[in-house]
Design a protein around this motif. Structure first.
Motif, PDB file in Angstrom:
ATOM      1  N   UNK A   1     119.363  -7.355  55.168  1.00 41.64           N
ATOM      2  CA  UNK A   1     118.467  -7.568  54.031  1.00 41.64           C
ATOM      3  C   UNK A   1     117.849  -6.277  53.509  1.00 41.64           C
ATOM      4  N   UNK A   2     118.386  -5.136  53.898  1.00 46.15           N
ATOM      5  CA  UNK A   2     117.861  -3.853  53.432  1.00 46.15           C
ATOM      6  C   UNK A   2     118.705  -3.347  52.268  1.00 46.15           C
ATOM      7  N   UNK A   3     118.158  -3.278  51.056  1.00 46.51           N
ATOM      8  CA  UNK A   3     118.943  -2.742  49.930  1.00 46.51           C
ATOM      9  C   UNK A   3     119.298  -1.285  50.180  1.00 46.51           C
ATOM     10  N   UNK A   4     120.503  -0.860  49.811  1.00 52.08           N
ATOM     11  CA  UNK A   4     120.872   0.543  49.990  1.00 52.08           C
ATOM     12  C   UNK A   4     119.865   1.479  49.333  1.00 52.08           C
ATOM     13  N   UNK A   5     119.488   2.506  50.037  1.00 50.91           N
ATOM     14  CA  UNK A   5     118.617   3.583  49.567  1.00 50.91           C
ATOM     15  C   UNK A   5     117.189   3.128  49.282  1.00 50.91           C
ATOM     16  N   UNK A   6     116.799   1.948  49.760  1.00 52.97           N
ATOM     17  CA  UNK A   6     115.429   1.480  49.530  1.00 52.97           C
ATOM     18  C   UNK A   6     114.406   2.383  50.224  1.00 52.97           C
ATOM     19  N   UNK A   7     114.827   3.097  51.251  1.00 56.66           N
ATOM     20  CA  UNK A   7     113.920   4.013  51.958  1.00 56.66           C
ATOM     21  C   UNK A   7     113.417   5.127  51.052  1.00 56.66           C
ATOM     22  N   UNK A   8     114.137   5.424  49.981  1.00 53.16           N
ATOM     23  CA  UNK A   8     113.720   6.508  49.084  1.00 53.16           C
ATOM     24  C   UNK A   8     112.566   6.086  48.193  1.00 53.16           C
ATOM     25  N   UNK A   9     112.229   4.780  48.192  1.00 53.40           N
ATOM     26  CA  UNK A   9     111.140   4.286  47.340  1.00 53.40           C
ATOM     27  C   UNK A   9     109.781   4.438  47.983  1.00 53.40           C
ATOM     28  N   UNK A  10     109.758   4.646  49.294  1.00 49.50           N
ATOM     29  CA  UNK A  10     108.484   4.618  50.021  1.00 49.50           C
ATOM     30  C   UNK A  10     108.051   6.022  50.395  1.00 49.50           C
TER      31      UNK A  10
END
Length: 223
Positions: free
Chosen positions: A98-107
Motif C-alpha cells: 500500500x505504499x505508493x512509489x516515491x511517496x517518501x519524497x513527500x515527507x
C-alpha cells in the motif's frame, strides 16, 4: 565491485544499542522513512536498468554501447544489493503493497523517522511532489520504461536497438538522479546519503556520454 558488506555494516551496528559506525543512532530507520523508501524504490528502478542493459547487449555488436551497458548493469546490480542489504539489516520489508512509489519524497520530516518498523501506512504522507515529473502511463516511476518499450527494445537490432536503449536509459537516469537527490537531502543514514550522491554524479556523467553517443548515431534524447 562495491564493498557491499563493509558499507552495509557502516550504516548501523545492527544490534539495537549504542552508536553506529556511521556516527548516528543505531536505531533502524522507520518503515516509511526516506531511508527505507529510497532503498525500496531505487532497488526496483535499478533492476529495470539492469534488465535493459542485458537486453541491448544481445541486440547489438557495437562495443561502445555494449561496454556502457555492461558498466550500468554491473554498477546498478551491486548498488541494488547494497540497498536490499540495508533493508534486511534494518528488519524492514522490501515491498509494501500500500505504499505508493516515491511517496517518501513527500515527507520532509521523513515520515515515521526512526520509530522502527511498526508505523502505519498513513504516516507516509499522501501524494508526493518532488519535481521529478509524473510517471508516464504504464510506467511505475518517473523515467522507467513501459512493458511496451521493453518489448520494442527486445525486438530491435543494431543501430535501432542502440538508439532506443540510449533514449530509454537517458530517461531512466533522469528519473534516478531526481530520486537520488531526494535521498541525498532527506535520508538520515550517512552511508546511504553518500551512495545517493555518488549515483547523482555517476549518472549525470553517463547522461553526457549517452547524449554524445546518440548524436554520433544521428539521434537525440527524447523530449
Amino acid at each position: 565491485m562495491f564493498a557491499v558488506g563493509a558499507t552495509v555494516a557502516a550504516a548501523s551496528d545492527g544490534d539495537g544499542g549504542g552508536s553506529s559506525a556511521s556516527g548516528t543512532s543505531s536505531r533502524a530507520p522507520g518503515r516509511y522513512s526516506p531511508d527505507a523508501g529510497f532503498a525500496r524504490d531505487m532497488a526496483v528502478h535499478h533492476q529495470q536498468a539492469v534488465e535493459m542493459s542485458f537486453i541491448v547487449r544481445d541486440r547489438t555488436g557495437d562495443e561502445p554501447v555494449r561496454s556502457l551497458a555492461y558498466d550500468i548493469a554491473n554498477t546498478q546490480a551491486n548498488q541494488r544489493g547494497m540497498l536490499l542489504g540495508w533493508l534486511d539489516m534494518w528488519g524492514l520489508p522490501k515491498v509494501i503493497a500500500d505504499e505508493p512509489p516515491m511517496s517518501w519524497m513527500a515527507a520532509p520530516d521523513g515520515g515515521d523517522g526512526g520509530t522502527g518498523g511498526d508505523g502505519e501506512a498513513g504516516e507516509a504522507g499522501g501524494h508526493h511532489e518532488h519535481g521529478t515529473g509524473a510517471a508516464k502511463p504504464g510506467a511505475l516511476m518517473p523515467g522507467m520504461a513501459t512493458k511496451e518499450e521493453l518489448a520494442a527494445l527486445g525486438a530491435a537490432e543494431g543501430r535501432d536497438a542502440e538508439v532506443l536503449y540510449l533514449q530509454l536509459m537517458t530517461d531512466h537516469h533522469k528519473g534516478g538522479v531526481a530520486m537520488a537527490r531526494g535521498c541525498a537531502r532527506q535520508c538520515a543514514t550517512p552511508a546511504e546519503r553518500a551512495l545517493a550522491q555518488g549515483m547523482v554524479e555517476a549518472q549525470q556523467s553517463e547522461l553526457t556520454l549517452m547524449a554524445d553517443m546518440l548524436k554520433q548515431r544521428g539521434a537525440a534524447p527524447r523530449g
